[in-house]
Design a protein around this motif. Structure first.
Motif, PDB file in Angstrom:
ATOM      1  N   ARG B  42       0.888  -1.160   0.000  1.00 28.75           N
ATOM      2  CA  ARG B  42       0.000   0.000   0.000  1.00 28.75           C
ATOM      3  C   ARG B  42       0.924   1.206   0.000  1.00 28.75           C
ATOM      4  O   ARG B  42       1.886   1.264   0.771  1.00 28.75           O
ATOM      5  CB  ARG B  42      -0.858   0.016   1.235  1.00 28.75           C
ATOM      6  CG  ARG B  42      -1.373   1.432   1.524  1.00 28.75           C
ATOM      7  CD  ARG B  42      -2.242   1.498   2.740  1.00 28.75           C
ATOM      8  NE  ARG B  42      -3.624   1.621   2.328  1.00 28.75           N
ATOM      9  CZ  ARG B  42      -4.644   1.192   3.031  1.00 28.75           C
ATOM     10  NH1 ARG B  42      -4.441   0.582   4.160  1.00 28.75           N
ATOM     11  NH2 ARG B  42      -5.858   1.369   2.600  1.00 28.75           N
ATOM     12  N   ASP B 114      -6.618   2.180  14.080  1.00 28.46           N
ATOM     13  CA  ASP B 114      -7.114   1.573  12.838  1.00 28.46           C
ATOM     14  C   ASP B 114      -7.875   2.589  12.003  1.00 28.46           C
ATOM     15  O   ASP B 114      -8.796   3.251  12.493  1.00 28.46           O
ATOM     16  CB  ASP B 114      -8.039   0.392  13.157  1.00 28.46           C
ATOM     17  CG  ASP B 114      -7.292  -0.761  13.806  1.00 28.46           C
ATOM     18  OD1 ASP B 114      -6.041  -0.774  13.733  1.00 28.46           O
ATOM     19  OD2 ASP B 114      -7.947  -1.645  14.385  1.00 28.46           O
ATOM     20  N   TRP B 123      -9.761   9.779   5.062  1.00 30.11           N
ATOM     21  CA  TRP B 123      -9.442   8.734   6.034  1.00 30.11           C
ATOM     22  C   TRP B 123     -10.393   8.815   7.219  1.00 30.11           C
ATOM     23  O   TRP B 123     -10.687   9.898   7.707  1.00 30.11           O
ATOM     24  CB  TRP B 123      -8.012   8.876   6.534  1.00 30.11           C
ATOM     25  CG  TRP B 123      -6.976   8.497   5.524  1.00 30.11           C
ATOM     26  CD1 TRP B 123      -6.365   9.340   4.634  1.00 30.11           C
ATOM     27  CD2 TRP B 123      -6.440   7.197   5.280  1.00 30.11           C
ATOM     28  NE1 TRP B 123      -5.474   8.650   3.850  1.00 30.11           N
ATOM     29  CE2 TRP B 123      -5.496   7.317   4.232  1.00 30.11           C
ATOM     30  CE3 TRP B 123      -6.652   5.929   5.848  1.00 30.11           C
ATOM     31  CZ2 TRP B 123      -4.770   6.235   3.743  1.00 30.11           C
ATOM     32  CZ3 TRP B 123      -5.926   4.854   5.362  1.00 30.11           C
ATOM     33  CH2 TRP B 123      -5.001   5.007   4.321  1.00 30.11           C
ATOM     34  N   ALA B 390      -9.238  -3.244   2.403  1.00 31.19           N
ATOM     35  CA  ALA B 390      -8.053  -3.194   3.260  1.00 31.19           C
ATOM     36  C   ALA B 390      -8.145  -2.021   4.239  1.00 31.19           C
ATOM     37  O   ALA B 390      -8.643  -0.953   3.883  1.00 31.19           O
ATOM     38  CB  ALA B 390      -6.808  -3.051   2.403  1.00 31.19           C
ATOM     39  N   ASP B 391      -7.699  -2.237   5.459  1.00 26.30           N
ATOM     40  CA  ASP B 391      -7.619  -1.126   6.409  1.00 26.30           C
ATOM     41  C   ASP B 391      -6.149  -0.859   6.723  1.00 26.30           C
ATOM     42  O   ASP B 391      -5.253  -1.436   6.093  1.00 26.30           O
ATOM     43  CB  ASP B 391      -8.449  -1.393   7.680  1.00 26.30           C
ATOM     44  CG  ASP B 391      -7.780  -2.334   8.670  1.00 26.30           C
ATOM     45  OD1 ASP B 391      -6.763  -2.960   8.321  1.00 26.30           O
ATOM     46  OD2 ASP B 391      -8.278  -2.445   9.812  1.00 26.30           O
ATOM     47  N   LEU B 392      -5.894   0.023   7.662  1.00 27.70           N
ATOM     48  CA  LEU B 392      -4.519   0.352   8.017  1.00 27.70           C
ATOM     49  C   LEU B 392      -4.424   0.522   9.521  1.00 27.70           C
ATOM     50  O   LEU B 392      -5.223   1.254  10.121  1.00 27.70           O
ATOM     51  CB  LEU B 392      -4.107   1.672   7.343  1.00 27.70           C
ATOM     52  CG  LEU B 392      -2.766   2.266   7.810  1.00 27.70           C
ATOM     53  CD1 LEU B 392      -1.601   1.388   7.367  1.00 27.70           C
ATOM     54  CD2 LEU B 392      -2.584   3.683   7.263  1.00 27.70           C
ATOM     55  N   THR B 410      -0.994  -2.903   6.898  1.00 26.79           N
ATOM     56  CA  THR B 410      -2.187  -2.908   6.050  1.00 26.79           C
ATOM     57  C   THR B 410      -2.745  -4.318   6.055  1.00 26.79           C
ATOM     58  O   THR B 410      -2.045  -5.270   5.716  1.00 26.79           O
ATOM     59  CB  THR B 410      -1.833  -2.468   4.626  1.00 26.79           C
ATOM     60  OG1 THR B 410      -1.435  -1.094   4.676  1.00 26.79           O
ATOM     61  CG2 THR B 410      -3.027  -2.626   3.693  1.00 26.79           C
ATOM     62  N   ARG B 411      -3.977  -4.443   6.506  1.00 31.47           N
ATOM     63  CA  ARG B 411      -4.606  -5.765   6.547  1.00 31.47           C
ATOM     64  C   ARG B 411      -5.680  -5.817   5.469  1.00 31.47           C
ATOM     65  O   ARG B 411      -6.383  -4.833   5.252  1.00 31.47           O
ATOM     66  CB  ARG B 411      -5.250  -6.009   7.909  1.00 31.47           C
ATOM     67  CG  ARG B 411      -4.267  -5.947   9.068  1.00 31.47           C
ATOM     68  CD  ARG B 411      -4.941  -6.228  10.401  1.00 31.47           C
ATOM     69  NE  ARG B 411      -5.952  -5.222  10.736  1.00 31.47           N
ATOM     70  CZ  ARG B 411      -6.672  -5.244  11.847  1.00 31.47           C
ATOM     71  NH1 ARG B 411      -6.515  -6.203  12.723  1.00 31.47           N
ATOM     72  NH2 ARG B 411      -7.563  -4.299  12.088  1.00 31.47           N
ATOM     73  N   PHE B 412      -5.793  -6.939   4.797  1.00 32.53           N
ATOM     74  CA  PHE B 412      -6.840  -7.033   3.784  1.00 32.53           C
ATOM     75  C   PHE B 412      -7.646  -8.309   3.968  1.00 32.53           C
ATOM     76  O   PHE B 412      -7.173  -9.283   4.566  1.00 32.53           O
ATOM     77  CB  PHE B 412      -6.242  -6.969   2.368  1.00 32.53           C
ATOM     78  CG  PHE B 412      -5.274  -8.088   2.052  1.00 32.53           C
ATOM     79  CD1 PHE B 412      -5.730  -9.311   1.560  1.00 32.53           C
ATOM     80  CD2 PHE B 412      -3.910  -7.912   2.259  1.00 32.53           C
ATOM     81  CE1 PHE B 412      -4.836 -10.337   1.281  1.00 32.53           C
ATOM     82  CE2 PHE B 412      -3.009  -8.942   1.980  1.00 32.53           C
ATOM     83  CZ  PHE B 412      -3.477 -10.162   1.493  1.00 32.53           C
ATOM     84  N   LYS B 430      -0.134  -6.521   4.024  1.00 32.88           N
ATOM     85  CA  LYS B 430       0.759  -5.910   3.041  1.00 32.88           C
ATOM     86  C   LYS B 430       1.721  -4.997   3.785  1.00 32.88           C
ATOM     87  O   LYS B 430       1.404  -4.519   4.871  1.00 32.88           O
ATOM     88  CB  LYS B 430      -0.047  -4.984   2.113  1.00 32.88           C
ATOM     89  CG  LYS B 430      -0.902  -5.651   1.081  1.00 32.88           C
ATOM     90  CD  LYS B 430      -1.789  -4.568   0.464  1.00 32.88           C
ATOM     91  CE  LYS B 430      -2.583  -5.084  -0.723  1.00 32.88           C
ATOM     92  NZ  LYS B 430      -1.739  -5.406  -1.879  1.00 32.88           N
ATOM     93  N   THR B 432       3.370  -1.306   4.116  1.00 33.65           N
ATOM     94  CA  THR B 432       2.827   0.028   3.879  1.00 33.65           C
ATOM     95  C   THR B 432       3.994   0.960   3.602  1.00 33.65           C
ATOM     96  O   THR B 432       4.863   1.133   4.464  1.00 33.65           O
ATOM     97  CB  THR B 432       2.026   0.499   5.117  1.00 33.65           C
ATOM     98  OG1 THR B 432       1.094  -0.522   5.462  1.00 33.65           O
ATOM     99  CG2 THR B 432       1.302   1.803   4.831  1.00 33.65           C
TER     100      THR B 432
END
Ligand SMILES: Nc1ncnc2c1ncn2[C@@H]1O[C@H](COP(=O)(O)OP(=O)(O)OP(=O)(O)O)[C@@H](O)[C@H]1O
Ligand SMILES: [Mg+2]
Lengths: 258, 438
Positions: B42, B114, B123, B390-392, B410-412, B430, B432
């Motif tokens: 990301r 998050d 965001w 995906a979040d962060l 980064t989670r998806f 992922k 970042t």
């Protein structure tokens, strides 16, 4: 004013050797304006290990300790002299958490309904508390063996039987439902050979001791050892140790007038 | 810019070999799972990151002020900004911490915030994690491996180096250290994040310990050493939760805690990171009040937005929630890890009506939010490019100053169209990349 001599002892007998024993004791009464305590003495056996003092966030004095070596018994004994005003009041204000339910004092369906039936009419905090105290006293039967240290107010109320700890928790639950700040008090009482539990309510400037087991204000015969939101905040003895055995606890107390 | 680095398979194999795993409890038994890595990073532009950074620092500073206030005077309650009901009965509020000021007044040293990015680029904060947020080690180690397989990508000088996490963490510990060594307290290898505990210990020079390595005497925390001696501990980055921390204050049945550590902490002889009692501020119910906290404590407008949130506790909100349930997300205030998060649109008529009853009866237990249609990121799945939500999780460290780590987790989701990205629900991660200003 009463002058009392007190002695309080707890023995733990282990069925086999225990080691790495860590403990916290809330057995040192503090002077609070109602009770004045002169040089309380505390003896702990065995002598091995380290013992020191600490303080919790409720204002109790703690005796902490750690005994690494194996031991098959443990005892602590507190003694001293107390001068006690013939009154139920000590100055103090309540932190806001004393208004909030805890796990042991949360009102469930039955206690909420009971509160509704007994909702006090008076405006004065003390009078409201008196009425709730009387309701608890009338609804409960004093009986040992029906409840344990983890029994909640709601559970004890459902059984209708219990000991001073249960009376106190039920009373606290009703007081908190009513919005009155209150706390659990643990200590020694004149006529009783063990430890006793009662309740203190706060009227904005003072803590007022009320004993729901006897439906009366506390008087000169009560020596407070510690307090908290409920029993689990302030057990007189709490410890952990390594070992497979069981432990048997014996408690004795003696309060005499000088 | 978002060219994948080398091939994900090589990296995933390396991750497995390094033991980058997380554990989960499923049906009562413990399983270790790999946390699948996706090689397409990301990318966050320097500009975007600068805004986000300001917003996160502001938010974490306000949360720290809230905690200091709640455990002392409680002014925000007296001033009527937050109802008392949301604080003192919260599971995260710990009366044994009342009146205790942690070293330098810092409660949340390591915050995991998050966020999601909506399709219009804005965001939104989804949640603050102020207890023991985990996950920083995943992007760290993934970057380390990518650096080995594709060094040239990182030599361009365009991507912020994320290796400073260790030094940030270390200075965060040093800042509050009360004299003595730094330790990381782990519950042991069966914990979901054990890999991370040992990795961070190695990187920060802190000693990795379990409870049996520590003891308290005279309100001082010590580590036992090999020769039967003892070394004073000045800061504990503990990776066990509050209720297990001290069996003489909290759960007596805890086998992973350190007896009397709370006495050492109350006496001011050791710093505990994060401070016990933080749960009262990252409660999903309190989340609703964070923008109000920012105004109250800092007299500033919040820079980052909350997802529009409703508290059924308030009558007006409750009415809205009951009327609009089918388009909202409902969250159980006391749950985490994606458990207790349900979407109204996935419910049958019957379920909707059951939920309405539950929300009416236990209004304090739930919050409701508008669903944020957050962006999908490109993910490689069996050699094909697919789009996944995906979040962060951004990591904010509060030492002498509050700083945001220029990276993040980064989670998806690995399920098409699913909004739930949590690793415990099968998600992947992922790296970042934060770009440096031109
Ligand atoms: N308002 C929302 N709109 C869209 N998706 C959401 C929303 N709230 C939550 N989600 C999705 O559900 C996931 C879990 O939500 P949330 O973070 O609130 O729960 P959690 O149980 O605390 O999880 P964790 O603590 O592991 O982050 C989020 O990461 C996000 O993917
Ligand atoms: Mg979350």
């Amino acid at each position: 004013m009463k002058r009392l001599q007190f002695e309080f002892q707890t023995n733990l007998d282990f069925s086999c050797g225990m080691s790495e024993h860590c403990f916290t004791l809330r057995c040192i009464p503090v002077s609070d304006g109602r009770q004045t305590i002169a040089e309380p003495k505390c003896v702990i056996l065995p002598h091995s290990g380290k013992v020191w003092r600490s303080r919790d966030s409720f204002g109790n004095t703690l005796i902490c300790g750690r005994m690494n070596e194996e031991h098959s018994g443990f005892l602590f004994k507190v003694s001293g002299e107390a001068s006690i005003e013939n009154s139920c009041e000590a100055p103090g204000i309540a932190q806001p958490f004393y208004r909030a339910y805890t796990e042991l004092t949360a009102a469930g369906e039955k206690l909420l309904a009971f509160y509704e039936e007994n909702r006090p009419a008076a405006a004065d905090v003390r009078l409201r508390a008196e009425q709730l105290c009387e309701a608890v006293y009338n609804a409960m039967v004093y009986q040992r063996g029906e409840t344990g240290v983890k029994t909640t107010a709601e559970e004890a109320f459902s059984v209708g039987k219990g000991v001073c700890q249960d009376y106190a928790h039920i009373f606290l639950s009703l007081l908190r439902t009513d919005g009155i700040p209150c706390r659990y008090a643990s200590g020694l009482a004149f006529e009783c050979g063990e430890t006793h539990a009662w309740v203190e309510i706060n009227d904005g400037t003072r803590w007022i001791g009320i004993d729901p087991t006897h439906n009366r204000y506390i008087g000169g015969g009560y020596i407070k050892l510690c307090h908290g939101r409920d029993y689990s905040d302030c057990p007189i003895e709490r410890g952990i140790y390594r070992g497979n055995g069981d432990s048997v606890q014996t408690v004795s107390s003696k309060v005499t007038e000088v | 810019m978002n060219t994948p680095v080398a091939d994900a398979r090589a990296i995933n194999e390396l991750l497995a070999r390094y033991g980058v795993k997380f554990g989960i409890y499923k049906n009562g038994s413990f399983k270790e799972q790999l946390f699948p890595f996706d090689a397409i990073p990301r990318v966050i532009t320097a500009e975007d990151f600068a805004d986000m950074e300001k917003g996160l620092v502001q938010r974490v500073d306000a949360l720290n002020m809230f905690l200091a206030d709640i455990y002392s005077e409680g002014k925000i309650i007296k001033d009527g900004i937050i109802p008392e009901d949301f604080v003192y009965i919260s599971k995260g509020y710990l009366a044994p911490c009342a009146g205790v000021m942690p070293p330098k007044g810092i409660y949340s040293h390591i915050s995991g915030i998050d966020l999601v990015q909506a399709k219009d680029g804005e965001w939104y904060i989804l949640e603050d994690n102020l207890r023991i947020p985990s996950g920083a080690s995943y992007p760290l180690i993934a970057r380390e491996l990518c650096r080995m397989t594709s060094p040239s990508v990182f030599e361009s000088g365009k991507i912020a180096d994320n290796r400073n996490y260790a030094s940030l963490l270390r200075s965060t510990m040093d800042n509050v250290n009360c004299g003595g060594i730094n330790v990381i307290l782990t519950p042991g290898r069966y914990n979901a994040a054990y890999f991370e505990h040992s990795y961070l210990a190695e990187k920060t020079g802190a000693v990795l310990v379990q409870n049996t390595d520590l003891f308290v005497e005279d309100n001082i925390l010590y580590m036992k050493d090999y020769l039967g001696g003892k070394t004073k501990v000045g800061a504990v980055y503990r990776r066990i939760s509050d209720e297990y921390l001290d069996p003489l204050t909290f759960l007596p049945e805890s086998l992973i805690g350190v007896p009397h550590i709370m006495d050492a902490y109350r006496a001011g002889n050791v710093a505990i990171l994060n401070a016990p009692g933080n749960g009262v501020a990252d409660d999903k119910g309190i989340y609703y009040f964070v923008p109000k906290m920012i105004k109250y404590y800092l007299d500033e407008e919040p820079i980052l937005k909350n997802a529009p949130t409703y508290l059924p506790f308030y009558e007006e909100d409750r009415k809205y929630v009951l009327d609009n349930l089918e388009k909202l997300v409902i969250k159980d205030v006391s749950e985490a890890g994606g458990y207790g998060v349900v979407f109204g649109r996935d419910m049958t008529k019957e379920q909707l009506s059951d939920w309405r009853t539950l929300i009416t009866e236990q209004s304090r237990r739930f919050i409701a939010q508008e669903v944020i249609d957050f962006i999908d990121l490109e993910v490689m799945e069996n050699g094909q490019s697919v789009m996944r939500k995906a979040d962060l999780r951004a990591f904010v460290l509060s030492g002498e100053k509050t700083r945001v780590w220029p990276s993040g987790l980064t989670r998806f989701s690995r399920i098409a169209d699913s909004f739930v990205v949590n690793s415990s629900q099968g998600g992947g991660f992922k790296d970042t990349w934060v770009l440096l200003p031109e």
